[in-house]
Write an enzyme that holds these catalytic residues in place. Sequence first.
Site, PDB file in Angstrom:
ATOM      1  N   GLU A 280       0.821  -1.199   0.000  1.00 48.63           N
ATOM      2  CA  GLU A 280       0.000   0.000   0.000  1.00 48.63           C
ATOM      3  C   GLU A 280       0.857   1.252   0.000  1.00 48.63           C
ATOM      4  O   GLU A 280       2.004   1.232   0.424  1.00 48.63           O
ATOM      5  CB  GLU A 280      -0.942  -0.003   1.203  1.00 48.63           C
ATOM      6  CG  GLU A 280      -0.275  -0.262   2.515  1.00 48.63           C
ATOM      7  CD  GLU A 280      -1.301  -0.532   3.609  1.00 48.63           C
ATOM      8  OE1 GLU A 280      -1.651   0.440   4.288  1.00 48.63           O
ATOM      9  OE2 GLU A 280      -1.738  -1.676   3.791  1.00 48.63           O
TER      10      GLU A 280
ATOM     11  N   CYS B 248       3.754   8.451   0.481  1.00 49.17           N
ATOM     12  CA  CYS B 248       4.404   7.599   1.472  1.00 49.17           C
ATOM     13  C   CYS B 248       4.420   6.192   0.879  1.00 49.17           C
ATOM     14  O   CYS B 248       3.361   5.628   0.615  1.00 49.17           O
ATOM     15  CB  CYS B 248       3.610   7.649   2.785  1.00 49.17           C
ATOM     16  SG  CYS B 248       4.280   6.563   4.036  1.00 49.17           S
TER      17      CYS B 248
ATOM     18  N   CYS C 252       6.809  -6.533   7.574  1.00 50.32           N
ATOM     19  CA  CYS C 252       7.980  -5.986   8.267  1.00 50.32           C
ATOM     20  C   CYS C 252       8.301  -6.911   9.434  1.00 50.32           C
ATOM     21  O   CYS C 252       7.400  -7.509  10.029  1.00 50.32           O
ATOM     22  CB  CYS C 252       7.672  -4.582   8.802  1.00 50.32           C
ATOM     23  SG  CYS C 252       9.087  -3.812   9.619  1.00 50.32           S
TER      24      CYS C 252
ATOM     25  N   CYS D  48       6.973  -3.527  15.742  1.00 46.58           N
ATOM     26  CA  CYS D  48       6.480  -2.399  16.554  1.00 46.58           C
ATOM     27  C   CYS D  48       4.989  -2.607  16.873  1.00 46.58           C
ATOM     28  O   CYS D  48       4.203  -2.901  15.982  1.00 46.58           O
ATOM     29  CB  CYS D  48       6.670  -1.079  15.820  1.00 46.58           C
ATOM     30  SG  CYS D  48       8.359  -0.795  15.286  1.00 46.58           S
TER      31      CYS D  48
ATOM     32  N   CYS E 185       1.918  -0.839  15.035  1.00 45.35           N
ATOM     33  CA  CYS E 185       1.955  -0.865  13.576  1.00 45.35           C
ATOM     34  C   CYS E 185       1.322  -2.139  13.025  1.00 45.35           C
ATOM     35  O   CYS E 185       1.675  -3.246  13.430  1.00 45.35           O
ATOM     36  CB  CYS E 185       3.413  -0.767  13.142  1.00 45.35           C
ATOM     37  SG  CYS E 185       3.622  -0.949  11.387  1.00 45.35           S
TER      38      CYS E 185
ATOM     39  N   CYS F 131       0.132   2.847   8.363  1.00 44.74           N
ATOM     40  CA  CYS F 131       0.805   1.848   7.544  1.00 44.74           C
ATOM     41  C   CYS F 131       0.355   0.426   7.873  1.00 44.74           C
ATOM     42  O   CYS F 131       0.239   0.022   8.998  1.00 44.74           O
ATOM     43  CB  CYS F 131       2.322   2.055   7.599  1.00 44.74           C
ATOM     44  SG  CYS F 131       3.281   1.141   8.750  1.00 44.74           S
TER      45      CYS F 131
HETATM   46  S1  SF4 Z   1       6.633   1.018  12.361  1.00 39.60           S
HETATM   47 FE1  SF4 Z   1       5.885  -0.820  11.312  1.00 39.60          FE
HETATM   48  S2  SF4 Z   1       6.810  -0.760   9.308  1.00 39.60           S
HETATM   49 FE2  SF4 Z   1       7.968   0.689  10.590  1.00 39.60          FE
HETATM   50  S3  SF4 Z   1       9.653  -0.531  11.453  1.00 39.60           S
HETATM   51 FE3  SF4 Z   1       8.002  -0.668  12.945  1.00 39.60          FE
HETATM   52  S4  SF4 Z   1       6.884  -2.537  12.386  1.00 39.60           S
HETATM   53 FE4  SF4 Z   1       8.155  -1.982  10.626  1.00 39.60          FE
END
Ligand code: SF4
Length: 348
Positions: A90, A103, A110, A114, A117, A331
């Site tokens: 996306e 963006c 990923c 985090c 996220c 995101c």
């Molecule tokens: S915020 Fe999301 S996309 Fe960015 S590093 Fe952390 S887990 Fe990965």
Amino acid sequence: MTNILDLNLAELKQWMKSNSESEFRAKQVSDWIYKGIWKFENMNNIPQATREKLQSNFYIGIPELVEEYTSKINDTRKYLFALNDGNLIECVVMKYKHGNSICISTQVGCRMGCKFCASTIGGLIRNLTTGEMLSQIMKAQHLIGERISNVVLMGSGEPFDNFENVIKFLDIVNSENGLNIGQRHITISTCGIVEKIKEFADMDMQTTLAISLHAATDEIRMRSMPIANKYSIAEIIDACKYYINKTNRRITFEYALVADLNDTTRDAEKLSVLLEGMLCHVNLIPVNEIKENELKRASNDAISRFKDVLEANNIQTTIRREMGLDINAACGQLRRSYIKGNKVNEGV
Ligand code: SF4
């Protein structure tokens, strides 16, 4: 078959040469592609035989549009694209007075974990290639019918976990033979991979570096960012100072404010001590609440109190405009809800 967008001009020239073609054809082909002509057969100054050779060796990897959402609150648009292998990514286009900003994603999923996220929930599926990053901008420009002048690498994925492809992307996006977007109009955001911050500093690029810090102490950072177990805040700040010394560029620290976690004036005081005297700017982000975690958005009062403390300590601070809350603009949220709603396997 190779995605021709993964090649820079020098590599395409080399390919022409080793395939008994004139090198100048590389520039002609590249001009067509970046002008929005995405079929070799329509490149009418290229001889038929060369077009056929290109056709049998390359594809032009522009993603397919799967879903498009336009925010009713502002003109933010979010696109869900399908890559050549069916994976979904996306990107978000935001309209500002100073131009269009995009963006983009740098990975499918990923692995950084985090908590705030959605991109990381299914883990890392794979890195995006250089061409797959470029093509998000190209496709979005085509869809909005306008030029994009600012690029932020802050979508799904950790850019420094896909370092080589990202550096090559920066080179092509900036090149006048590529998308011709100035380095100063590009921001790369990392959760703080210390060795890569230093390596990036040594490249002396004019790109803006943003660090997702989100806490003023290791203890609090560890609660929402597993990467904090690998690199301490002190190590990250050291790497940032190294970057500033090398490049003389201001760093942006991203700080997502979460109620009952990191949003008190005491946290703001600690952050001020950490950043004292640094050439930097803090961008406060009211955290996006996502279903899969229990993080709560900080109140508007807490956000403005936090900002006041930083400013009183001479730290330039902004509050990020909340873009497209009605379209899951944070995101990873769109890809996730599409995968769930359509019962698509992750990593198809
Ligand atoms: S915020 Fe999301 S996309 Fe960015 S590093 Fe952390 S887990 Fe990965």
